[in-house]
Design a protein around this motif. Structure first.
Motif, PDB file in Angstrom:
ATOM      1  N   UNK A 105     -11.350   6.125   1.306  1.00 23.05           N
ATOM      2  CA  UNK A 105     -11.137   5.567   2.439  1.00 23.05           C
ATOM      3  C   UNK A 105      -9.388   6.173   2.585  1.00 23.05           C
ATOM      4  N   UNK A 106      -8.717   5.906   1.345  1.00 18.96           N
ATOM      5  CA  UNK A 106      -7.361   6.213   1.439  1.00 18.96           C
ATOM      6  C   UNK A 106      -7.083   7.526   1.675  1.00 18.96           C
ATOM      7  N   UNK A 107      -8.134   8.364   1.292  1.00 21.64           N
ATOM      8  CA  UNK A 107      -7.880   9.969   1.343  1.00 21.64           C
ATOM      9  C   UNK A 107      -7.665  10.419   2.938  1.00 21.64           C
ATOM     10  N   UNK A 108      -7.917   9.675   3.723  1.00 23.88           N
ATOM     11  CA  UNK A 108      -7.821   9.969   5.169  1.00 23.88           C
ATOM     12  C   UNK A 108      -7.164   9.022   6.247  1.00 23.88           C
ATOM     13  N   UNK A 109      -6.655   7.763   5.369  1.00 24.53           N
ATOM     14  CA  UNK A 109      -6.180   6.519   5.984  1.00 24.53           C
ATOM     15  C   UNK A 109      -4.715   6.403   5.594  1.00 24.53           C
ATOM     16  N   UNK A 110      -3.726   6.526   6.692  1.00 21.49           N
ATOM     17  CA  UNK A 110      -2.436   6.535   6.049  1.00 21.49           C
ATOM     18  C   UNK A 110      -1.986   5.000   5.826  1.00 21.49           C
ATOM     19  N   UNK A 111      -2.492   4.248   4.826  1.00 20.34           N
ATOM     20  CA  UNK A 111      -1.909   2.967   4.407  1.00 20.34           C
ATOM     21  C   UNK A 111      -1.470   3.100   2.918  1.00 20.34           C
ATOM     22  N   UNK A 112      -0.860   1.738   2.561  1.00 20.70           N
ATOM     23  CA  UNK A 112      -0.777   1.604   1.338  1.00 20.70           C
ATOM     24  C   UNK A 112      -1.787   0.580   0.858  1.00 20.70           C
ATOM     25  N   UNK A 113      -2.622   0.957  -0.206  1.00 23.70           N
ATOM     26  CA  UNK A 113      -3.593  -0.110  -0.619  1.00 23.70           C
ATOM     27  C   UNK A 113      -2.921  -0.544  -1.953  1.00 23.70           C
ATOM     28  N   UNK A 114      -3.029  -1.908  -2.026  1.00 20.46           N
ATOM     29  CA  UNK A 114      -2.545  -2.490  -3.284  1.00 20.46           C
ATOM     30  C   UNK A 114      -3.593  -3.344  -3.820  1.00 20.46           C
ATOM     31  N   UNK A 115      -3.871  -2.982  -4.731  1.00 21.76           N
ATOM     32  CA  UNK A 115      -4.742  -3.899  -5.920  1.00 21.76           C
ATOM     33  C   UNK A 115      -3.989  -4.869  -6.761  1.00 21.76           C
ATOM     34  N   UNK A 116      -4.396  -5.902  -6.475  1.00 19.59           N
ATOM     35  CA  UNK A 116      -3.641  -7.428  -7.221  1.00 19.59           C
ATOM     36  C   UNK A 116      -4.530  -7.736  -8.202  1.00 19.59           C
ATOM     37  N   UNK A 117      -3.879  -8.015  -9.236  1.00 21.85           N
ATOM     38  CA  UNK A 117      -4.750  -8.674 -10.409  1.00 21.85           C
ATOM     39  C   UNK A 117      -4.910 -10.087  -9.937  1.00 21.85           C
TER      40      UNK A 117
END
Length: 362
Positions: free
Chosen positions: A214-226
Motif C-alpha cells: 500500500x505504501x509503495x504507491x500511497x504518499x503517507x507515513x505509516x507508523x507501526x506502534x507497539x
C-alpha cells in the motif's frame, strides 16, 4: 473517566499513583517559580516541550479490542473543555514554546464544534501546526471543513487493510469509508498524512507485506506502534504484544534506510526507501531511549495536565484556564514540570494511572 477532584501535588507520584480526598491542590504563585530568560516550558532533564496533545473528549464510538473492547462506559458526566477554555490554554502554551497542538480524544470527531476548535488553535499566535488524530469516523464527510478551518496534519488509525480483520479489531465495518476519506485528505494537500497501526500479534502481525504494498504507491507515513500495557489489558497485552524491533530488522534487510532524527523529533524511528512513495515509522516505547526525546505534554478533556502517558492521575488546571488566570496557569505548569520523571516505568510492569488510551488520547 477521571474525576474532577483536585489532587495535592505532594501526594502524587508517577510511579505509584495515589488517590486523595476532596481537598484542593495548592498551586504555586508566580513568586514560587522564578522567571527564566528562556520562557519555553522545560523539565529538569533538559527536555523542552514544543508539542501539546489536547484531548477534547474521552468519548469514543469504536470498540477497539486493545482499548475499549466493551465500548465506551461513561462514569462521569462532567462536560469537556469549552472552546474558551481551549483558547486560554492554547495562548499559554504558545507563549511558552509550544508550536504544535494535536487534537485527540477519545474520538474528537464526535464534538460538533471541532471545526471551531481547529480554527481557534490555528489562529493562536505562535501555533504553527494543528494536527488531528481520529479513528476515521466520517472523515470523508468532514475533511474539507477541517482543512478550511486550518487543519495542517491528519493521523488516522487503521490497524489492518483486511476489512474483516479491521472489523474484528475495531467493531466497525468502515475500512472502505476511511480509505476514501484518506484519499480526499491527500487531494486537499495536507502537509502530512499519517496512518497509525497498532502491532497485534494475533491480528495483524503477519500483514507487513500488505501494508508495504500500500505504501509503495500511497504518499503517507505509516507508523507501526507497539502495543502498550494499560491497567485494563494485561492479559491481552501478554497475548498480543509484538516488538517493533522485528519490523525494523525486516525493513533494513529489504533496503529501507533509517532517517537521521532531528534534534526536536519525537520518539518515532522513521525509514524511507527510494522505490516507495510513503515512509514507515516505528514507535517502540519499550526501547531503552524512548523517553529521552520526549517533547510533548498532555491535557485531558477535563483539563488535567498529564506529564506522561503512563504516569500520574493528572493535575487539575481547569480552574486556571481563564483570561485573568494566565500567570497562575503558567506558574502551575512550570512547577509541575519539575516532577516529570526521566522515563516511564513500563519495563517494570508499572502502567501508571491510565486504564485505557481513550482517557487522554494515547
Amino acid at each position: 473517566m477521571n474525576s474532577m477532584t483536585r489532587i495535592p501535588l505532594t501526594q502524587l507520584d508517577a510511579r505509584e499513583p495515589k488517590s486523595s480526598g476532596p481537598q484542593q491542590a495548592r498551586l504555586p504563585s508566580a513568586a514560587d517559580v522564578p522567571r527564566a530568560r528562556d520562557t519555553q516550558f522545560k523539565d529538569t532533564h533538559g527536555r523542552r516541550f514544543s508539542y501539546l496533545r489536547l484531548s477534547i473528549t474521552d468519548v469514543c464510538n469504536f470498540r477497539c479490542n486493545y482499548c475499549l473492547p466493551d465500548g465506551y462506559q461513561c462514569s462521569d458526566k462532567t462536560e469537556p473543555l469549552t472552546l474558551e477554555e481551549i483558547r486560554q490554554l492554547a495562548k499559554t502554551f504558545a507563549a511558552h514554546g509550544t508550536r504544535k497542538i494535536r487534537i485527540t480524544g477519545g474520538e474528537p470527531v464526535l464534538r460538533q464544534d471541532l471545526p471551531e476548535i481547529i480554527a481557534t488553535l490555528k489562529q493562536t499566535p505562535g501555533i504553527e501546526t494543528v494536527a488531528l488524530t481520529t479513528n476515521g469516523y466520517k472523515i470523508n464527510q468532514h475533511i474539507d471543513n477541517w482543512k478550511a478551518a486550518g487543519l495542517d496534519q491528519l493521523n488516522v488509525s487503521i490497524d489492518s487493510l483486511d476489512p474483516q480483520v479491521f472489523q474484528t479489531i475495531t467493531g466497525h465495518n468502515r475500512l472502505h469509508e476511511i480509505l476514501t476519506g484518506l484519499d480526499r485528505a491527500l487531494e486537499l494537500g495536507l502537509s502530512r498524512v499519517k496512518v497509525n497501526a497498532v502491532l497485534l500479534k494475533g491480528h495483524n502481525g503477519d500483514q507487513l507485506n500488505r501494508f508495504l504494498d500500500w505504501v509503495k504507491t500511497t504518499p503517507i507515513t505509516l507508523r507501526f506502534i507497539e502495543l502498550m500495557e494499560t491497567g485494563q489489558n494485561p492479559d491481552y497485552f501478554a497475548k498480543n504484544h509484538l516488538s517493533g524491533e522485528s519490523i525494523k530488522q525486516q525493513l533494513l534487510a529489504n533496503g529501507w534506510q533509517q532517517k537521521i532524527r532531528s534534534k526536536d523529533a519525537g520518539p518515532a524511528q522513521e525509514f524511507d526507501h527510494p522505490d516507495y512513495q510513503g515512509s514507515i515509522g516505528l514507535i517502540m516505547p519499550y526501547s531503552n531511549d524512548f523517553c529521552s526525546s520526549c517533547n510533548r505534554l498532555r491535557i485531558s478533556a477535563l483539563g488535567k495536565l498529564h506529564l506522561c502517558l503512563f504516569g500520574e492521575q493528572g493535575y487539575d488546571l481547569r480552574h486556571l484556564m481563564k483570561e485573568n488566570k494566565q500567570t497562575e496557569l503558567e506558574s502551575a505548569i512550570r512547577h509541575l514540570l519539575q516532577d516529570k520523571k526521566a522515563s516511564h516505568f513500563l519495563h517494570d510492569g508499572n502502567t501508571g494511572a491510565i486504564q485505557h488510551f481513550a482517557q487522554i488520547g494515547g
